[in-house]
Design a protein around this motif. Structure first.
Motif, PDB file in Angstrom:
ATOM      1  N   ARG A 296       0.848  -1.202   0.000  1.00 45.10           N
ATOM      2  CA  ARG A 296       0.000   0.000   0.000  1.00 45.10           C
ATOM      3  C   ARG A 296       0.880   1.248   0.000  1.00 45.10           C
ATOM      4  N   ALA A 297       1.934   1.205   0.818  1.00 48.26           N
ATOM      5  CA  ALA A 297       2.836   2.353   0.906  1.00 48.26           C
ATOM      6  C   ALA A 297       3.466   2.632  -0.462  1.00 48.26           C
ATOM      7  N   LEU A 298       3.805   1.534  -1.159  1.00 46.46           N
ATOM      8  CA  LEU A 298       4.406   1.697  -2.491  1.00 46.46           C
ATOM      9  C   LEU A 298       3.421   2.337  -3.461  1.00 46.46           C
ATOM     10  N   VAL A 299       2.188   1.858  -3.376  1.00 44.31           N
ATOM     11  CA  VAL A 299       1.161   2.408  -4.261  1.00 44.31           C
ATOM     12  C   VAL A 299       0.974   3.891  -3.943  1.00 44.31           C
ATOM     13  N   ASP A 300       0.937   4.207  -2.629  1.00 46.56           N
ATOM     14  CA  ASP A 300       0.767   5.616  -2.229  1.00 46.56           C
ATOM     15  C   ASP A 300       1.956   6.461  -2.668  1.00 46.56           C
ATOM     16  N   ALA A 301       3.144   5.841  -2.646  1.00 43.06           N
ATOM     17  CA  ALA A 301       4.360   6.610  -2.924  1.00 43.06           C
ATOM     18  C   ALA A 301       4.586   6.823  -4.414  1.00 43.06           C
ATOM     19  N   ALA A 302       3.896   6.046  -5.230  1.00 40.38           N
ATOM     20  CA  ALA A 302       4.137   6.104  -6.676  1.00 40.38           C
ATOM     21  C   ALA A 302       3.975   7.521  -7.258  1.00 40.38           C
ATOM     22  N   PRO A 303       2.870   8.229  -6.960  1.00 39.41           N
ATOM     23  CA  PRO A 303       2.740   9.591  -7.516  1.00 39.41           C
ATOM     24  C   PRO A 303       3.832  10.530  -7.011  1.00 39.41           C
ATOM     25  N   LEU A 304       4.186  10.323  -5.751  1.00 42.53           N
ATOM     26  CA  LEU A 304       5.228  11.170  -5.165  1.00 42.53           C
ATOM     27  C   LEU A 304       6.552  10.973  -5.896  1.00 42.53           C
ATOM     28  N   LEU A 305       6.859   9.687  -6.165  1.00 42.43           N
ATOM     29  CA  LEU A 305       8.099   9.386  -6.884  1.00 42.43           C
ATOM     30  C   LEU A 305       8.089  10.022  -8.274  1.00 42.43           C
ATOM     31  N   ALA A 306       6.958   9.925  -8.937  1.00 41.65           N
ATOM     32  CA  ALA A 306       6.847  10.505 -10.280  1.00 41.65           C
ATOM     33  C   ALA A 306       7.083  12.013 -10.220  1.00 41.65           C
ATOM     34  N   HIS A 307       6.530  12.610  -9.166  1.00 42.29           N
ATOM     35  CA  HIS A 307       6.685  14.062  -9.005  1.00 42.29           C
ATOM     36  C   HIS A 307       8.163  14.428  -8.810  1.00 42.29           C
ATOM     37  N   VAL A 308       8.818  13.633  -7.945  1.00 39.61           N
ATOM     38  CA  VAL A 308      10.241  13.900  -7.669  1.00 39.61           C
ATOM     39  C   VAL A 308      11.056  13.727  -8.950  1.00 39.61           C
ATOM     40  N   ARG A 309      10.717  12.674  -9.701  1.00 35.05           N
ATOM     41  CA  ARG A 309      11.441  12.405 -10.938  1.00 35.05           C
ATOM     42  C   ARG A 309      11.306  13.597 -11.908  1.00 35.05           C
ATOM     43  N   THR A 310      10.102  14.105 -12.037  1.00 36.64           N
ATOM     44  CA  THR A 310       9.854  15.249 -12.926  1.00 36.64           C
ATOM     45  C   THR A 310      10.615  16.485 -12.445  1.00 36.64           C
ATOM     46  N   SER A 311      10.553  16.711 -11.112  1.00 38.37           N
ATOM     47  CA  SER A 311      11.242  17.878 -10.545  1.00 38.37           C
ATOM     48  C   SER A 311      12.735  17.816 -10.826  1.00 38.37           C
ATOM     49  N   LEU A 312      13.268  16.607 -10.662  1.00 41.51           N
ATOM     50  CA  LEU A 312      14.709  16.440 -10.902  1.00 41.51           C
ATOM     51  C   LEU A 312      15.052  16.761 -12.357  1.00 41.51           C
ATOM     52  N   ALA A 313      14.234  16.209 -13.262  1.00 43.40           N
ATOM     53  CA  ALA A 313      14.488  16.450 -14.682  1.00 43.40           C
ATOM     54  C   ALA A 313      14.406  17.946 -14.997  1.00 43.40           C
ATOM     55  N   ARG A 314      13.380  18.602 -14.385  1.00 39.06           N
ATOM     56  CA  ARG A 314      13.203  20.036 -14.631  1.00 39.06           C
ATOM     57  C   ARG A 314      14.415  20.820 -14.119  1.00 39.06           C
ATOM     58  N   THR A 315      14.874  20.443 -12.940  1.00 45.21           N
ATOM     59  CA  THR A 315      16.026  21.137 -12.353  1.00 45.21           C
ATOM     60  C   THR A 315      17.255  20.967 -13.237  1.00 45.21           C
ATOM     61  N   GLN A 316      17.418  19.720 -13.718  1.00 43.00           N
ATOM     62  CA  GLN A 316      18.543  19.438 -14.620  1.00 43.00           C
ATOM     63  C   GLN A 316      18.507  20.384 -15.831  1.00 43.00           C
ATOM     64  N   ASP A 317      17.314  20.445 -16.440  1.00 43.66           N
ATOM     65  CA  ASP A 317      17.163  21.288 -17.634  1.00 43.66           C
ATOM     66  C   ASP A 317      17.487  22.754 -17.322  1.00 43.66           C
ATOM     67  N   ARG A 318      16.959  23.164 -16.173  1.00 37.05           N
ATOM     68  CA  ARG A 318      17.141  24.570 -15.786  1.00 37.05           C
ATOM     69  C   ARG A 318      18.624  24.882 -15.599  1.00 37.05           C
ATOM     70  N   VAL A 319      19.313  23.966 -14.943  1.00 42.99           N
ATOM     71  CA  VAL A 319      20.741  24.170 -14.690  1.00 42.99           C
ATOM     72  C   VAL A 319      21.503  24.191 -16.017  1.00 42.99           C
ATOM     73  N   THR A 320      21.133  23.292 -16.903  1.00 43.04           N
ATOM     74  CA  THR A 320      21.800  23.255 -18.208  1.00 43.04           C
ATOM     75  C   THR A 320      21.606  24.588 -18.954  1.00 43.04           C
ATOM     76  N   SER A 321      20.366  25.103 -18.921  1.00 42.13           N
ATOM     77  CA  SER A 321      20.087  26.381 -19.593  1.00 42.13           C
ATOM     78  C   SER A 321      20.908  27.513 -18.978  1.00 42.13           C
ATOM     79  N   LEU A 322      20.892  27.530 -17.650  1.00 44.22           N
ATOM     80  CA  LEU A 322      21.635  28.593 -16.955  1.00 44.22           C
ATOM     81  C   LEU A 322      23.121  28.500 -17.259  1.00 44.22           C
ATOM     82  N   ALA A 323      23.626  27.265 -17.328  1.00 45.50           N
ATOM     83  CA  ALA A 323      25.049  27.077 -17.608  1.00 45.50           C
ATOM     84  C   ALA A 323      25.389  27.607 -19.005  1.00 45.50           C
TER      85      ALA A 323
END
Lengths: 377, 80
Positions: A296-323
């Motif tokens: 159940r915890a895994l099922v509950d955590a799935a959206p959270l993980l997806a969110h973190v994954r997206t945030s990380l990707a966005r941050t990566q992109d942002r840093v690349t642009s800024l660089a």
């Protein structure tokens, strides 16, 4: 001598036999008639060659000499003493070397409450001294093969079977008479039969319904008690009794007074196993709960993980642009390409010729450092 | 005494804060560049160096966070 006399004499000679032949004939006739006699013991003499005693009729004092071979005496009459009322079975005969009439006793049983009680007490003391009642082996766990010694007829075997746990327990019955003159011998034979097949059984159950001391006498005979004690497999003895525990029960590893209680003892041998299975079941259920909870915890955590994954990707992109942006604004890159930057001292950017006048001091910044200069025109 | 879990949580939060701060600082530098009509060369060079350091720092932190996230995903993907 007349002819008639001659004939009579010849007939007499033909009929006449030796003492030995005569006694053989008498013994042969007596052997055809087994005797069952009761009386009071007197002149009891335990001897290595056998047991010698007389049976006395209390009514008129008549005496019957008796003899028991050493084995029979040991099995049935090791505690016999004067004054006991007994019944004996055997064959009468004449002991030829002495010409004495006696009864060769094959079976002896105390008679009447007093004698039975006395025999019981004496034998109990003797066997107790020998340590026959001290050994108590634990019943094995999960009893599943039982050798039963009891009568095929009667309620005992049914009661026992009915109360056994339903665990596929295999029963082997050796039917015996549990009362009467033949009972001890049959029980001893049954014990020997079981012992020969000891590997086939987990326990032996010796059982009989309740009865008086006289009814239970077979289980108070020395031979039966010794036979039970000699079994290498644990023995449950279930013999109904009121006051005196049958000696067979004392020699057994577990004693109960009913076949139902004996069946319960068998059921108890499964308790530990059942408890273990229950514990295992609880453990499995608990473990399943943990896994379900985790799932159940895994099922509950799935959206959270997806969110973190997206945030990380966005941050990566942002840093690349800024660089990239930073790289494009880096003045050093311009200098690296061979351009120089001129500033008027003490400060001020020089963009056009109007920004400086002759005599102004300037600093020229190049890729590897700077030089100061003066405007001349 | 904080449990290992709460310590880990605290560390992650701190790293996340640090990452956010560094990102803000980097964006501040970029805004500075955009706002300048005439760039002071020395200051521009200094800002560029600061920006480069911040980018290195941010990339390092992102790598840490990615690794931690990967571990977390692996842990959660273990068979039940």
């Amino acid at each position: 001598m007349t002819a008639s006399n001659r004939v009579t004499k010849a007939a007499e000679e033909a009929l006449m036999v030796s003492v030995s032949t005569f006694l053989d004939g008498v013994n042969a006739v007596l052997a055809q008639a087994p005797a069952l006699v009761f009386g009071e013991t007197t002149g009891v003499h335990h001897h290595p060659s056998g047991l010698y005693f007389s049976l006395k009729d209390p009514e008129d004092g008549s005496l019957l000499d008796c003899y028991m071979n050493p084995f029979a005496a040991r099995m049935m009459a090791s505690t016999l003493e004067d004054g006991m009322r007994v019944k004996v079975a055997g064959n009468a005969g004449i002991y030829k070397p002495k010409g004495r009439f006696s009864l060769r006793v094959e079976y002896l049983e105390p008679l009447g409450e007093g004698s039975l009680q006395r025999a019981y007490v004496l034998l109990k003391e003797q066997l107790e001294r020998e340590g026959l009642f001290a050994r108590k082996r634990p019943l094995p766990e999960r009893i599943s093969r039982i050798g039963i010694i009891t009568s095929r007829t009667g309620a005992v075997i049914d009661d026992f079977r009915k109360n056994l746990p339903r665990r596929g327990i295999a029963l082997s019955l050796y039917s015996v008479r549990v009362e009467g003159a033949h009972a001890p011998e049959e029980i001893m034979k049954a014990c020997a039969w079981m012992q020969d097949r000891a590997e086939e059984f987990d326990v032996i159950a010796v059982m009989r319904g309740g009865g008086s001391l006289e009814d239970l006498q077979a289980f108070n005979t020395e031979g039966v008690v010794r036979a039970i004690h000699s079994l290498s497999i644990p023995v449950i003895c279930a013999i109904g009794h009121d006051r005196d525990v049958p000696l067979a029960c004392l020699a057994a590893d577990v004693a109960t007074s009913t076949p139902t209680a004996a069946a319960m003892a068998v059921a108890q041998s499964w308790e530990l196993f059942i408890t273990s299975v229950e514990r295992l079941r609880e453990y499995i259920l608990r473990a399943t709960d943990v896994y379900v909870h985790r799932a159940r915890a895994l099922v509950d955590a799935a959206p959270l993980l997806a969110h973190v994954r997206t945030s990380l990707a966005r941050t990566q992109d942002r840093v690349t642009s800024l660089a990239l942006l930073l790289e494009s604004t880096d003045p050093q890159r311009v200098l690296e390409r061979g351009y120089s930057v001129v500033t008027r001292l003490p400060h001020g950017t020089v963009r056009t010729t109007q920004d400086v006048a002759p005599g102004d001091k300037v600093r020229i910044r190049m890729r590897d450092g700077s030089r100061d200069a003066k405007i001349e025109s | 005494m904080a449990s290992p879990t709460s310590r880990t949580k605290k560390k992650s939060t701190s790293e996340s804060d640090s990452l956010a701060t560094s990102l803000s600082a980097l964006e501040g530098i970029m805004q500075w560049f955009s706002a300048q009509e005439t760039v002071d060369l020395e200051e521009a060079l200094q800002k560029t160096r600061q920006g480069a350091e911040l980018i290195t720092n941010i990339r390092g932190r992102i790598t840490d966070i990615e690794n931690e996230f990967r571990d977390l995903e692996k842990e959660m993907q273990k068979p039940l």
